[in-house]
Write an enzyme that holds these catalytic residues in place. Structure first.
Site, mmCIF file in Angstrom:
data_model
loop_
_atom_site.group_PDB
_atom_site.id
_atom_site.type_symbol
_atom_site.label_atom_id
_atom_site.label_comp_id
_atom_site.label_asym_id
_atom_site.label_seq_id
_atom_site.Cartn_x
_atom_site.Cartn_y
_atom_site.Cartn_z
ATOM 1 N N HIS A 46 -6.839 3.181 -4.960
ATOM 2 C CA HIS A 46 -5.770 2.765 -6.001
ATOM 3 C C HIS A 46 -5.722 1.005 -6.005
ATOM 4 O O HIS A 46 -5.068 0.763 -7.062
ATOM 5 C CB HIS A 46 -4.468 3.150 -5.727
ATOM 6 C CG HIS A 46 -4.230 4.668 -5.490
ATOM 7 N ND1 HIS A 46 -4.492 5.385 -6.624
ATOM 8 C CD2 HIS A 46 -3.770 5.615 -4.611
ATOM 9 C CE1 HIS A 46 -4.101 6.970 -6.305
ATOM 10 N NE2 HIS A 46 -3.949 6.728 -5.121
ATOM 11 N N GLU A 147 -1.745 14.208 2.994
ATOM 12 C CA GLU A 147 -0.865 13.995 1.805
ATOM 13 C C GLU A 147 -0.801 14.913 0.859
ATOM 14 O O GLU A 147 -0.632 14.951 -0.339
ATOM 15 C CB GLU A 147 -1.320 12.485 0.959
ATOM 16 C CG GLU A 147 -2.767 12.264 0.958
ATOM 17 C CD GLU A 147 -3.226 10.939 0.359
ATOM 18 O OE1 GLU A 147 -2.167 10.083 0.075
ATOM 19 O OE2 GLU A 147 -4.347 10.515 0.132
ATOM 20 N N ASP A 173 2.043 10.809 -2.076
ATOM 21 C CA ASP A 173 1.646 11.825 -2.713
ATOM 22 C C ASP A 173 1.968 13.111 -1.875
ATOM 23 O O ASP A 173 2.265 14.096 -2.452
ATOM 24 C CB ASP A 173 -0.180 11.661 -2.133
ATOM 25 C CG ASP A 173 -0.771 11.117 -3.287
ATOM 26 O OD1 ASP A 173 -0.726 11.524 -4.760
ATOM 27 O OD2 ASP A 173 -1.638 10.117 -3.147
HETATM 28 C C1 3PY Z 1 0.488 7.290 -0.719
HETATM 29 O O1 3PY Z 1 1.571 7.267 -0.266
HETATM 30 O O2 3PY Z 1 0.064 8.476 -1.069
HETATM 31 C C2 3PY Z 1 -0.631 6.670 -0.199
HETATM 32 O O3 3PY Z 1 -1.784 6.774 -0.495
HETATM 33 C C3 3PY Z 1 -0.501 5.166 0.252
HETATM 34 O O4 3PY Z 1 -1.345 4.291 0.019
HETATM 35 MG MG MG Z 2 -1.940 8.830 -1.620
#
Ligand code: 3PY
Ligand code: MG
Length: 263
Positions: A46, A147, A173
């Site tokens: 990101h 995630e 996520d």
């Molecule tokens: C998330 O919180 O999904 C991340 O990837 C943190 O960088």
């Molecule tokens: Mg993430």
């Protein structure tokens, strides 16, 4: 080979505080590297960072006591191997949802016979030392990001992956998939249960439990919950906050908690 002090800290139960870079700049990487973090991660998922910037950022971090890490954009082996050759001492791989994805991720970080990393250590030799090829399989840190709902369901199998050092929760996520709203500090019951499940499985299997946090205070709280690897916000969040605070103090105003950027 230079030892990976993060592995030593994890083995001794000392928490690791990790900086996080989204701004493509060797200079800001150098500044962050000198602040006392145990590790600093270059975020290629990101962050606004291409290979050339990542290289100069890893060079900058290498001149500090912080261990240089990279979050890759996904599990593509060529990308992982290239960042290791560029001198990353550990890889954080996003969106690992199955044991097979975890296995392929770790294999990309390990030379044969343990994995399929192609030989050409480049900056690995400069940062790690001439005997890097003999020891890299032991020193390179591997963290799989949990995630997704599927990753959470498969946490045991993922943690059982040979050579995987631990997991790193992406709370935005993970909460998005579990609760419908992305929030790094979500207190939704499903998210609280998910976080607790990951921490307890890591403790049971003696693997590193990591998580992204939005502040130093949030990171301290995560350490009390059992996390050993915490990221207290990224460079963008810190820059925005420091600026808002300076402006508010200069104008004699109350300090706003969030800015136009949402951070
Ligand atoms: C998330 O919180 O999904 C991340 O990837 C943190 O960088
Ligand atoms: Mg993430």
């Amino acid at each position: 080979m230079r030892i990976n002090s993060l592995k030593t800290a994890a083995a001794e139960g000392r928490p690791i505080v990790n900086g996080w870079l989204a701004i493509p700049s060797g200079y800001s990487a150098e500044i962050m590297g000198h602040q006392g973090y145990d590790a600093v991660t270059v975020d290629l998922q990101h962050g606004m960072i291409d290979f050339a910037s990542a290289l100069s950022m890893l060079q900058a971090i290498s001149a500090t006591a912080a261990v240089p890490l990279v979050r890759v954009p996904d599990g593509t082996p060529a990308q992982i191997m290239r960042m290791l050759d560029a001198g990353a001492y550990g890889i954080i791989c996003p969106m690992v949802s199955t044991a097979e994805q975890a296995r392929r991720f770790v294999a990309a970080c390990r030379y044969p016979p343990l994995g399929n990393r192609s030989f050409g250590p480049a900056r690995g030799l400069l940062y790690g030392g001439a005997d890097y090829p003999q020891h890299a399989n032991n020193e390179i840190l591997t963290l799989a990001m949990i995630e997704t709902r599927e990753g959470l369901a498969n946490i045991d199998e993922i943690l059982d992956t040979d050579g995987l050092d631990g997991v790193f929760i992406g709370p935005n996520d993970l909460s998005l998939t579990l609760t419908g709203a992305a929030s790094a500090e979500s207190t939704h019951p499903e998210m609280l249960a998910a976080v607790e499940r990951v921490v307890s499985r890591c403790r049971q299997k003696q693997k590193i439990a990591g998580i992204f946090c939005t502040s130093g205070a949030a990171a301290a709280q995560r350490i009390t919950e059992g996390f050993q690897f915490v990221t207290p916000a990224n460079d963008v969040m810190q820059l925005g906050r420091a600026s808002r605070e300076a402006i508010a103090l200069a104008r004699g105003n109350a300090i706003p908690t969030t800015g136009a950027s949402g951070y």
